[in-house]
Design an enzyme around this catalytic site. Structure first.
Site, PDB file in Angstrom:
ATOM      1  N   GLU A 417       0.834  -1.216   0.000  1.00 48.06           N
ATOM      2  CA  GLU A 417       0.000   0.000   0.000  1.00 48.06           C
ATOM      3  C   GLU A 417       0.863   1.259   0.000  1.00 48.06           C
ATOM      4  O   GLU A 417       0.726   2.150   0.845  1.00 48.06           O
ATOM      5  CB  GLU A 417      -0.959  -0.013   1.188  1.00 48.06           C
ATOM      6  CG  GLU A 417      -1.894  -1.199   1.146  1.00 48.06           C
ATOM      7  CD  GLU A 417      -3.049  -1.139   2.145  1.00 48.06           C
ATOM      8  OE1 GLU A 417      -3.053  -0.252   3.019  1.00 48.06           O
ATOM      9  OE2 GLU A 417      -3.959  -1.986   2.026  1.00 48.06           O
ATOM     10  N   GLU A 494      -4.174  -9.083  -0.037  1.00 48.70           N
ATOM     11  CA  GLU A 494      -4.632  -8.879   1.342  1.00 48.70           C
ATOM     12  C   GLU A 494      -6.150  -8.834   1.337  1.00 48.70           C
ATOM     13  O   GLU A 494      -6.737  -8.099   0.558  1.00 48.70           O
ATOM     14  CB  GLU A 494      -4.041  -7.563   1.862  1.00 48.70           C
ATOM     15  CG  GLU A 494      -4.160  -7.399   3.353  1.00 48.70           C
ATOM     16  CD  GLU A 494      -3.415  -6.155   3.837  1.00 48.70           C
ATOM     17  OE1 GLU A 494      -2.236  -5.966   3.475  1.00 48.70           O
ATOM     18  OE2 GLU A 494      -4.034  -5.372   4.572  1.00 48.70           O
TER      19      GLU A 494
HETATM   20  C1  GAL Z   1      -4.237  -2.798   5.326  1.00 48.14           C
HETATM   21  C2  GAL Z   1      -2.753  -2.762   5.611  1.00 48.14           C
HETATM   22  C3  GAL Z   1      -2.385  -3.692   6.735  1.00 48.14           C
HETATM   23  C4  GAL Z   1      -3.313  -3.496   7.885  1.00 48.14           C
HETATM   24  C5  GAL Z   1      -4.711  -3.750   7.433  1.00 48.14           C
HETATM   25  C6  GAL Z   1      -5.718  -3.682   8.553  1.00 48.14           C
HETATM   26  O1  GAL Z   1      -4.645  -1.728   4.586  1.00 48.14           O
HETATM   27  O2  GAL Z   1      -2.044  -3.143   4.467  1.00 48.14           O
HETATM   28  O3  GAL Z   1      -1.066  -3.445   7.140  1.00 48.14           O
HETATM   29  O4  GAL Z   1      -3.170  -2.206   8.354  1.00 48.14           O
HETATM   30  O5  GAL Z   1      -5.038  -2.781   6.461  1.00 48.14           O
HETATM   31  O6  GAL Z   1      -7.009  -3.822   8.069  1.00 48.14           O
END
Ligand code: GAL
Length: 801
Positions: A417, A494
């Protein structure tokens, strides 16, 4: 026998006496003090009053939670600051004439190291590995190594980092002509069922002044340790201090055993260097023979077999042990994930400990190895963005050089990100980083975990530097990806950020709550900082587990997913503020107890028969309770309450669970799964009575007396009949006798403010955990668990040499 063969046979006995390379664990008997002691770099400084400890060590995890710590709850609400380590040591006689290096796998963060008062260097990143050549500064008599660790600039992380020399340290003695650190690069350019070509690119280091001629002998051992190929390469002239051998060594393996998730066969390459003086170095590199491919239309395949990536993201903390590396703790995490059917790990968002990758190689996990959470544009006020210009090249090169022999690694991620994806600097930096990676390893694709799915607005995508696109969240857009991003493989890097507290259930379960609105106007939530363990709550940018897995499962062009996260981790307690201090995203809680959704994945990702029914069966009379079941290998489940059927349910379409709404009545809830009318599995949950006794269960009752190994002891609070009391919060006191210590305690509750280093813990929803650590003395260890009003329990662990 060839001439060189004859030479080997003469030299072999000599080699046995004088090992060409000596690698010693360098973790015992360090001195530590928190605070800043500039004079401690000097040899003469007295550290007599300091604490003696063994590394790996994380001082943050030893502290008390407080909302006033500079880390904030985002970083875990534990203390940070500055700390010093010192070690006084004497070199063995074998060190005479050798080069002496100290290798650090990782220090969090901003470290400086001195030997005998000479500064060896600094390192900004808390996750990078490095070594120093201490030879020029050695003196006669004892040597003193001093390390200053500065984690005082806060906030510098979005999750718990730990503080200190939290990874392993080694002393390495080599000859003045030796294989360089990370100097072997093994790849397998040609792989078929019939044969594989194994290619070794070798980099040597020479610290002597005169040019040297070296011969290289390589032996290839199969997974059973049998010699399957060997080669000699003579007469390489070394003029410079660092020399890459111009011609790589190539060996052929007939009928290779391929490394796979199911059968992770590992080969070893033993590389020996000879000069006129004889054998000067020997090093062993483990590797695997496998092929893989990402395809824009069909996803991922391993050794030609289509394989959906069933992955999870993991941060590096090990729950109650903090960041301090422990191989058994990591292995336990991976065992629990393997049992769930997980086949891949994303090392969010940094280089993992090297031992973690060794475990992934041995246990059969695919790995997305990730370098950065930010580039130059920071995410936290004092983070690595400030160190970017000076360090990013070195840290990225470190990742690739250090890790490129691991067969588990299938992707290099240049960032998570990254904010530069939104402006044109994303193009330049992405190209620079991908170039660094490719120069050191052209065999694996480069990816990045992106968020911007409008192609024209995503500059990292536009850079053309990525081979595979990772997308975080945005699961509703997956069907459109082939149109949006034609001809490039896509992965759900993710997913989820679904929120759960083990053993806590909010109803109705069939409506989804998306929690924690963007502007921090968080008003919803439970007074005890819990989230629901039905899969019905998620961060507003995420989804439930089911929502995303359904889409990933359906579309072959999505190569797979990495669920955020495998385990709860310290820090980032979204959506709650203090006193919540660890995350709710895990499929397993911080103590490693599975939440119910573990069985959703197990039912989808394994061939084990699964019938998991929840919640517990202690409610108020008449309350309509939602009963869920995850199941597989059956076409229906029938639920009975006190032997009366409450109905048969079948998953239809893309359903992943079934549900009944049942007015509560105390007694027994029984679920029966059937296939073609035949019973497959039966599960019963009974209403628990008053808490009466403690039960202790060990993951292993015999462990190694090596000062590191762990036994994880689960404490269960039961009623007289042996049912888990689902809301028990008893204070459990531990009493340990024998050669072991309690390394940590936990109960998985995200808002518990009890310390992790203690001999007591409150149960949470019926469970807590004690982690017993062996000393270096073997013997019988007795752990007794006592609580007022409960029958106590005892368990015996044998520690063996
Ligand atoms: C994402 C991020 C992660 C964590 C996650 C929590 O956007 O890449 O590191 O923060 O959100 O939902």
């Amino acid at each position: 026998m060839t001439l060189i063969g004859l030479l080997f046979s003469i030299l072999l006995p000599a080699m046995a006496q004088q090992p060409p390379r000596l690698v010693t664990d360098f973790t015992n008997d360090w001195r530590f003090a928190s605070g800043d002691y500039p004079a401690a770099k000097d040899k003469a400084f007295s550290d007599a009053g300091w604490r003696t400890l063994n590394l790996p060590h994380d001082w943050s995890i030893e502290g008390q939670f407080s909302e006033h710590h500079l880390t904030t709850t985002q970083g875990g609400a534990l203390p940070t600051g500055i700390g010093w380590y010192r070690k006084t040591f004497t070199l063995p006689a074998t060190a005479t004439g050798k080069r002496v290096y100290v290798e650090f796998d990782g220090i969090y963060r901003h470290s400086e190291v001195w030997i005998n008062g000479h500064s060896l260097g600094t390192r900004a990143s808390g996750y990078s590995s490095f070594r120093y050549d201490v030879t020029p500064y050695l003196t006669s008599g004892p040597q003193v190594l001093a390390v200053r660790v500065d984690n005082s600039a806060q906030p510098n992380t979005r999750w718990y980092s730990g503080s200190g020399i939290y990874r392993n340290v080694r002393l390495v003695l080599t000859s003045d002509v030796a294989i360089d650190q990370w100097g072997t690069f093994v790849s397998t350019p040609v792989v078929s069922e019939k044969k594989a070509t194994v290619k070794l690119q070798l980099t040597l280091r020479k610290t002597s002044a005169a040019p040297e001629r070296v011969s290289v002998r390589t032996r290839l051992l199969n997974p059973q340790g049998k010699l399957v190929a060997e080669q000699e390469q003579k007469n390489n002239l070394l003029k410079d201090s660092v020399t890459a051998l111009p011609v790589p060594v190539q060996l052929i393996v007939a009928s290779p055993l391929l490394w796979s998730v199911e059968q992770p066969d590992l080969y070893a390459l033993v590389t020996e260097l000879y000069t006129e003086r004889g054998l000067v170095d020997r090093d062993t590199t483990q590797f695997g023979i496998r092929t893989f491919r990402f395809d824009a239309a069909t996803g991922f395949s391993l050794n030609g077999k289509p394989t959906k990536i069933h992955g999870v993201c993991l941060h590096h903390d090990l729950g109650a042990l903090g960041a301090a590396v422990n191989v058994r703790a990591m292995q336990r995490q991976l065992e629990l994930l393997k049992n769930m059917g997980c086949n891949a790990i994303r090392t969010a968002h940094n280089l993992p400990a090297p031992e973690f990758l060794d475990l992934c190689d041995r246990m059969g996990f695919l790995v997305m190895d990730e370098a950065f959470d930010m580039w130059k544009k920071k995410k936290s006020k004092r983070d690595y963005g400030l160190d970017w210009d000076q360090w990013h090249r070195i840290d990225l090169e470190t990742m690739v050089k250090r890790d490129r022999n691991h067969p588990s690694i299938i992707l290099w991620s240049i960032g998570n990100e990254i904010r530069e994806q939104f402006d044109s600097t994303g193009i330049t930096i992405a190209r620079e980083l991908a170039g660094i990676v490719k120069a050191l390893d052209p065999t694996r694709p480069v990816t990045s975990a992106l968020t911007e799915n409008v192609p024209g607005k995503n500059f990292i995508y536009q850079s053309g530097a990525l081979d595979v696109l990772g997308f975080n969240y945005k699961h509703t857009a997956y069907p459109d990806f082939p149109k949006l991003f034609p001809n490039i493989p896509v992965l759900a890097s993710e997913t989820g950020s679904s929120l759960q507290t083990r053993g806590h259930y909010d109803m109705p379960s069939d409506s989804v709550r998306m929690w924690g609105k963007p502007k921090g106007d968080f008003t919803e939530g439970n007074p005890d900082w819990t989230a629901s363990a039905y899969d019905n709550e998620a961060a507003y940018w995420g989804s439930t587990h089911e929502q995303t897995w359904k889409v990933v499962k359906k579309y072959p062009h999505i190569a797979g997913l990495f669920v955020w996260t495998g385990f709860d981790y310290l820090g980032e307690p979204h959506p709650y503020p203090w006193p919540a201090r660890s995350s709710y995203f895990g499929i397993l809680d911080l103590a490693g107890f599975p939440k119910d959704v573990y069985y959703l994945y197990q039912s989808e990702w394994t061939n084990q028969p699964v019938l998991h029914v929840f919640p517990h069966w202690n409610w108020t009379k008449g309350k309509p309770v939602d009963v869920w079941a995850y199941y597989n290998q059956a076409d229906e489940v029938e639920l009975y309450l006190n032997e009366k059927s409450v109905g048969v349910r079948r998953k239809t379409g893309d359903d992943l669970h079934v549900m009944w709404r049942v007015p509560f009545e105390a007694g027994t809830l029984k679920a029966v799964s059937r296939k073609n009318g035949q019973v497959v599995q039966i599960r019963e949950i009974r209403t628990a009575g008053k808490a009466a006794k403690i039960e202790l269960l060990a993951d292993r009752t015999a462990i190694s007396a090596d000062g590191k190994d762990l036994a994880y002891i689960t404490v269960r609070v039961l009623d007289e009949a042996g049912n888990l009391v689902p809301d028990a919060t008893h204070l459990i006191n531990f009493d340990l006798a024998g050669p072991a210590t309690i390394a940590g305690v936990d109960n998985g509750y995200q808002a518990s403010l009890e310390p992790f280093k203690a001999s007591y813990r409150r149960a949470y929803n019926g469970l807590c955990l004690a982690i017993v650590q062996a000393t270096e003395t073997s013997g019988t260890v007795r752990l007794r668990a006592v609580s007022e009003g409960l029958q106590s329990a005892e368990i015996i662990i044998e520690t063996k040499k």
